[in-house]
Design an enzyme around this catalytic site. Sequence first.
Site, short mmCIF file in Angstrom:
data_model
loop_
_atom_site.label_atom_id
_atom_site.label_comp_id
_atom_site.label_asym_id
_atom_site.label_seq_id
_atom_site.Cartn_x
_atom_site.Cartn_y
_atom_site.Cartn_z
N SER A 49 35.77 46.88 -9.94
CA SER A 49 35.95 47.13 -11.37
C SER A 49 36.99 46.21 -12.00
CB SER A 49 36.31 48.59 -11.61
OG SER A 49 37.58 48.87 -11.05
N HIS A 50 37.83 45.58 -11.20
CA HIS A 50 38.83 44.65 -11.74
C HIS A 50 38.58 43.22 -11.27
CE1 HIS A 50 41.18 48.36 -12.59
NE2 HIS A 50 41.44 47.68 -13.68
N ASP A 180 49.20 51.51 -7.30
CA ASP A 180 48.78 51.26 -8.69
C ASP A 180 47.71 52.30 -8.97
OD1 ASP A 180 47.72 50.40 -11.09
OD2 ASP A 180 47.30 48.36 -10.41
N ALA A 182 45.96 55.31 -11.90
CA ALA A 182 45.89 55.95 -13.22
C ALA A 182 46.50 57.34 -13.10
CB ALA A 182 44.45 56.06 -13.68
N GLU A 190 34.48 56.42 -13.55
CA GLU A 190 33.98 57.33 -12.51
C GLU A 190 33.15 58.45 -13.13
OE1 GLU A 190 33.58 57.99 -8.58
OE2 GLU A 190 34.88 56.43 -9.41
#
Lengths: 340, 340
Positions: A49-50, A180, A182, A190
């Site tokens: 996703s990054h 790291d 959220a 998700e």
Amino acid sequence: MINDPSPFLSFGQLEDLSRSILRHRGLSPDHVEAVTRTIVAGERDGCASHGAYRLIVCAATLATGKVVADAEPMATSLTPALTRVDARGGYAQLAFERGLPLLIEKTRACGIGAMAISNCVHFAALWPEIEAIVAQGLVALACTPSHAWVAPAGGTRPLFGTNPIAFGWPRPGPWPFVFDFATSAVARGEIELHRRAGKPIPEGWGVDTNGEPTTDPAAAMAGAMLTFGGHKGSALSAMIELIAGPLIGDMTSAESLAADDGAGSSPIGGELIIAIDPAGFLGDATATHLQRAEALFSGITGQGARLPSQRRFEARERSLERGGVTLPKALYADLLALLD
Amino acid sequence: MINDPSPFLSFGQLEDLSRSILRHRGLSPDHVEAVTRTIVAGERDGCASHGAYRLIVCAATLATGKVVADAEPMATSLTPALTRVDARGGYAQLAFERGLPLLIEKTRACGIGAMAISNCVHFAALWPEIEAIVAQGLVALACTPSHAWVAPAGGTRPLFGTNPIAFGWPRPGPWPFVFDFATSAVARGEIELHRRAGKPIPEGWGVDTNGEPTTDPAAAMAGAMLTFGGHKGSALSAMIELIAGPLIGDMTSAESLAADDGAGSSPIGGELIIAIDPAGFLGDATATHLQRAEALFSGITGQGARLPSQRRFEARERSLERGGVTLPKALYADLLALLD
């Protein structure tokens, strides 16, 4: 190369693809380089996703005009320990790189330093920045608000962002200690994945528009996401809103979502980074005490638990051995289409 | 006064009782005053576990000889932004008070500052210290390891402490924004209360000696407690071990428990406090941006959610109106017995 149907790309090929797309979409050269570095790092570390996928997000944000494609970030020394970088509406990466030397210099001089990146557009993880600071032998903490999608504990309506917090600690050997995450229970993506798959979400991820717990992903996306860890995670999320928002004169997640005005672009706002020089506290005894920290890490791995980022570093090791990455065919086709 | 059976004590009476007990138990005059201030503040705020009850804990720790009853803390300036206070084996409160002027001076000069309290004995909450810093118009963050009772996520054996983290933000009006919570799922005392009551504990609080999830409080206390928020809470707990342990040359929770050597006294070790001056980032615009933070707080309370510490501030308001506190009769009797 770019037309090669093979899904394996060397790092050089992935860099070239990223550069071509970003240039074609109008991003200025210095930003192209800075963004490319984080895209390649994400893909290398197996963070789908990054990684390269984010080029699609960049292209979309560039198309909305919500990011200043040729912004020249300006770094300013505010106090002996504080640095501000005004990103001037551009992506955060270049702003970070422009401010980093000042942050490091001040942190070494004062023992602790902080850098505020203001007025920037975010789409990357925080760990590349954390790792850049930790590579200098410093301890680092970073956080940023995002868009108001998350309700406070006991509440029913979106107010906080997914508000990531990241931390890094220098270690001997190739990999630092880095986390790291959220402060939302899960990433918004998700919940979206569950919606697409027609699967219910676990309780604790979100509430519906009436503030009632829901396992319906669409209802949670229309209502509000929840923080991780109940009222404790909610308190941390509020802290991130404050210290990477008003404390640095920048937007809260609610203000960022309002500024987006339905464009669906990446969150705009600020980021706060704090760095600490272990030598400031420890002087000549720095190596001795950093070695004591290794006992803590052994205490974690020695009982079969994972260190944060361990999976990411294992993916990095595999990518470095192979000299590149394999992209999903569909993603590769989507990326090539961005060159049209 | 002290012999009055009435369970209501004015603040002055509670202070006198605390002073009498602590002096009688051999604590030196400056420590008596500093400890008394936190005891009275805890009781005033309705924090039963950090109020007058803690005098019993203090007496027990003093009896073990694990706290230096007449320690003279020494504050040192390390760098333009860093302060160290060597507590010399005494309680943390006096060390904090002795270092506070330096921390504030440096934070104002540099925009950010940090203070390490080393070699101290902890038994209090962190919020009294946070509130003392926030009263100066600064933002504050504090954390400390404790005793190794908590397993890392995915692990089976105690390694982390209950590792509290606390944060404060100045607000107009009487009450700042403050949170202070353990990174363990619950306080250890909560599990002990369930054991005494013969009640099972919810899943997620602890694992047995085999690392299996358990709802048996005795099994969890023999095995390991868990962090709040799964791997995210576990990562935060590790961060606290690092930055309030090796980073400041002090003990991890595992080292603190080993040093205790079965005496059952309060955790020994260090504490890290970071302070930030909003004016460092915001200059003349400080008031404007602090006012923007108020919109975040309204966004929380306006949807029926509570602010952290709200219950505590409500209790404080009631105590201040009454001019004192009501102690449970049994506790009052136990306290009087400490004077024998």
